[in-house]
Design an enzyme around this catalytic site. Structure first.
Site, PDB file in Angstrom:
ATOM      1  CG  ASP A 265      -0.291  -0.070   2.525  1.00 48.82           C
ATOM      2  OD1 ASP A 265       0.933   0.145   2.571  1.00 48.82           O
ATOM      3  OD2 ASP A 265      -0.969  -0.325   3.531  1.00 48.82           O
ATOM      4  CB  SER A 266       0.167   4.557  -1.254  1.00 49.72           C
ATOM      5  OG  SER A 266      -0.977   4.997  -0.533  1.00 49.72           O
ATOM      6  N   GLY A 267       0.783   4.062   1.999  1.00 49.51           N
ATOM      7  CA  GLY A 267       0.994   4.848   3.208  1.00 49.51           C
ATOM      8  C   GLY A 267      -0.126   5.818   3.500  1.00 49.51           C
ATOM      9  N   GLY A 268      -1.092   5.931   2.581  1.00 51.40           N
ATOM     10  CA  GLY A 268      -2.212   6.848   2.789  1.00 51.40           C
ATOM     11  C   GLY A 268      -3.049   6.477   3.996  1.00 51.40           C
ATOM     12  CG  PHE A 269      -5.123   2.767   6.508  1.00 49.47           C
ATOM     13  CD1 PHE A 269      -6.486   2.996   6.598  1.00 49.47           C
ATOM     14  CD2 PHE A 269      -4.490   2.105   7.557  1.00 49.47           C
ATOM     15  CE1 PHE A 269      -7.214   2.571   7.704  1.00 49.47           C
ATOM     16  CE2 PHE A 269      -5.216   1.674   8.664  1.00 49.47           C
ATOM     17  CZ  PHE A 269      -6.576   1.910   8.733  1.00 49.47           C
TER      18      PHE A 269
ATOM     19  CG  ASP B 295      -5.885  -5.658   2.741  1.00 47.54           C
ATOM     20  OD1 ASP B 295      -5.445  -5.283   3.847  1.00 47.54           O
ATOM     21  OD2 ASP B 295      -6.506  -4.893   1.968  1.00 47.54           O
TER      22      ASP B 295
ATOM     23  CB  CYS C 165      -5.465 -25.737   8.285  1.00 50.62           C
ATOM     24  SG  CYS C 165      -5.804 -25.849  10.056  1.00 50.62           S
TER      25      CYS C 165
ATOM     26  CG  HIS D 272      -7.893 -22.860  12.071  1.00 47.26           C
ATOM     27  ND1 HIS D 272      -8.389 -24.031  11.543  1.00 47.26           N
ATOM     28  CD2 HIS D 272      -8.979 -22.086  12.369  1.00 47.26           C
ATOM     29  CE1 HIS D 272      -9.709 -23.976  11.538  1.00 47.26           C
ATOM     30  NE2 HIS D 272     -10.095 -22.813  12.025  1.00 47.26           N
TER      31      HIS D 272
ATOM     32  CB  CYS E 108     -10.357 -27.294   8.949  1.00 47.38           C
ATOM     33  SG  CYS E 108      -8.947 -26.224   8.589  1.00 47.38           S
TER      34      CYS E 108
ATOM     35  CG  ASP F 101      -5.641   6.693  -1.032  1.00 49.18           C
ATOM     36  OD1 ASP F 101      -4.563   6.469  -0.442  1.00 49.18           O
ATOM     37  OD2 ASP F 101      -6.707   6.174  -0.679  1.00 49.18           O
TER      38      ASP F 101
ATOM     39  CD  GLN G 234     -10.361   7.172  -0.730  1.00 47.63           C
ATOM     40  OE1 GLN G 234     -11.371   7.227  -0.019  1.00 47.63           O
ATOM     41  NE2 GLN G 234      -9.333   6.378  -0.431  1.00 47.63           N
TER      42      GLN G 234
ATOM     43  CB  CYS H 221      -7.571 -28.873  11.545  1.00 46.28           C
ATOM     44  SG  CYS H 221      -8.489 -27.429  12.159  1.00 46.28           S
TER      45      CYS H 221
ATOM     46  N   GLY I 136     -11.370   3.831   1.354  1.00 42.84           N
ATOM     47  CA  GLY I 136     -12.206   4.722   2.145  1.00 42.84           C
ATOM     48  C   GLY I 136     -13.461   4.079   2.697  1.00 42.84           C
TER      49      GLY I 136
END
Length: 367
Positions: free
Chosen positions: A90-94, A266, A306, A335, A304, A144, A189, A309, A216
């Site tokens: 990501d860009s760092g905007g968050f 994500d 995994c 898991h 499951c 952004d 946005q 499990c 956003g």
């Protein structure tokens, strides 16, 4: 970017994304590896036990520590972490939004103070891309202007205008500085305002990015407002480009967003919930802290497959959690991430069969 739609069931999409470090079949959930590390897991866990084709890392945090130049000199994110799948950064905007007491808007970007040592930094559209090129990200997000909700129309409109302006600068910079394996996504946005979302999607769509993210959201609005906004926004996004819903992540949210035409997701939820004692199963959520798990010799989820499990009982995981043993974090995270990755793999198979509505209904019955 090579993106192919393999099947569509109403608005739900199954696609194939070809990147430098492997093929990504969508819908896909990307485990969050903020510091080039998914918490408590290593590259072998991600590649062998989870078969995760792509993970997310954080430009802001890696820029501050250990530094993009160091990571570049040690082989980029792939050489540094030994994860040989794809990285989206990501860009760092968050981070500028979430650490807003340390950040303020600048004519050229965002000025912020490091949360580590208080040093002053400027993120511009070009600089955040240069950092991501040094990291050798397979997918780079543009800078952004993210706004928390609720917010005034004027503030949201300003954010849309600034995001489009920065996107233009980003695309021009990318066309002359990126390597062929570094792809770039723009971020739509506009809060929950349908007119602003349409404006943002159309303006960014004219710029022909490799893919488009819906940003956003999950920043203060209700679930219904979020779903309405996703449904409205996807109407104005190219059907030929991947669509990424940023930071949204309950199983319900993912299933509903897939139905609305989203391809990529994500969220920190699966690993964070795992560390706090909540596990996702095909029978609903399970609390490993509950006394009922203390003597249970059954796995977390009998359906499951995994690593956890297959090898360990609820009683053992309950004991590890109560004893505060570090192994618990790894086994629980394996898991929960397996559950999320199987959730989207199952969604893809259902879309290709033309049975997504039934799959969604079945999965949501437990949630």
């Amino acid at each position: 970017m090579d993106f192919t739609l393999n099947g569509v069931d109403k608005k739900a999409r199954a696609g194939t994304l070809k990147l430098a470090h492997g093929i990504v079949q969508t819908p896909i959930f990307m485990p969050v590896g903020t510091q080039a590390s998914v918490k408590s897991l290593d590259a072998i866990d991600l590649q062998t036990h989870l078969n995760a084709p792509i993970i997310l890392a954080n430009t802001y945090h890696l820029y501050l520590r250990p530094g993009a130049d160091l990571i570049h000199n040690l082989g980029g994110l792939h050489g540094f972490s030994q994860f040989q799948g794809n990285f989206l950064t990501d860009s760092g905007g968050f981070q500028a939004f979430s650490l807003q007491h340390n950040a303020k808007e600048h004519a050229e970007g965002i000025v912020f103070k490091s949360h580590i040592d208080g040093s002053l930094h400027l993120f511009t559209p070009a600089k955040v891309l240069d950092v991501q090129y040094a990291l050798n990200s397979d997918i780079c997000m543009v800078l952004d202007d993210l706004v928390g909700l609720p917010a005034s129309f004027d503030r949201l409109k300003h954010a849309v205008e600034k995001t489009t302006e920065w996107a233009r600068v980003s695309l021009e910079h990318h066309q002359t500085h990126a390597s062929p394996t570094n792809h770039i996504f723009a971020i739509v946005q506009g809060g929950t305002d349908p007119h602003l979302r349409r404006q943002s999607a159309l303006e960014l769509g004219e710029l022909d990015f490799d893919g488009y993210a819906i940003g956003g959201l999950a920043v203060g609005e209700s679930a219904d407002e979020m779903y309405r906004t996703i449904a409205h926004t996807t109407e104005f996004l190219s059907p030929h480009k991947p669509r990424y819903l940023m930071g949204v992540g309950t199983p319900q949210d993912i299933l509903n967003a897939i139905e609305l035409g989203v391809d990529m997701f994500d969220c920190v939820m699966p690993t964070r919930n795992a560390r706090n004692g909540t596990l996702f199963t095909n029978l609903g959520k399970l609390s490993i802290k509950a006394q009922a798990q203390k003597s249970s010799d059954t796995p977390l989820d009998p359906k499951c497959g995994c690593y956890t499990c297959k090898h360990y009982s609820k009683a053992y995981l309950h004991h590890l959690f109560k004893a505060r043993e570090l192994l618990y974090f790894r086994l629980a995270s394996l898991h929960n991430l397996h559950f999320y990755l199987e959730l989207v793999r199952g969604a893809r198979e259902a879309i290709l069969r033309g049975e997504y509505a039934d799959y969604k209904t079945c999965m949501l019955a437990c949630y």
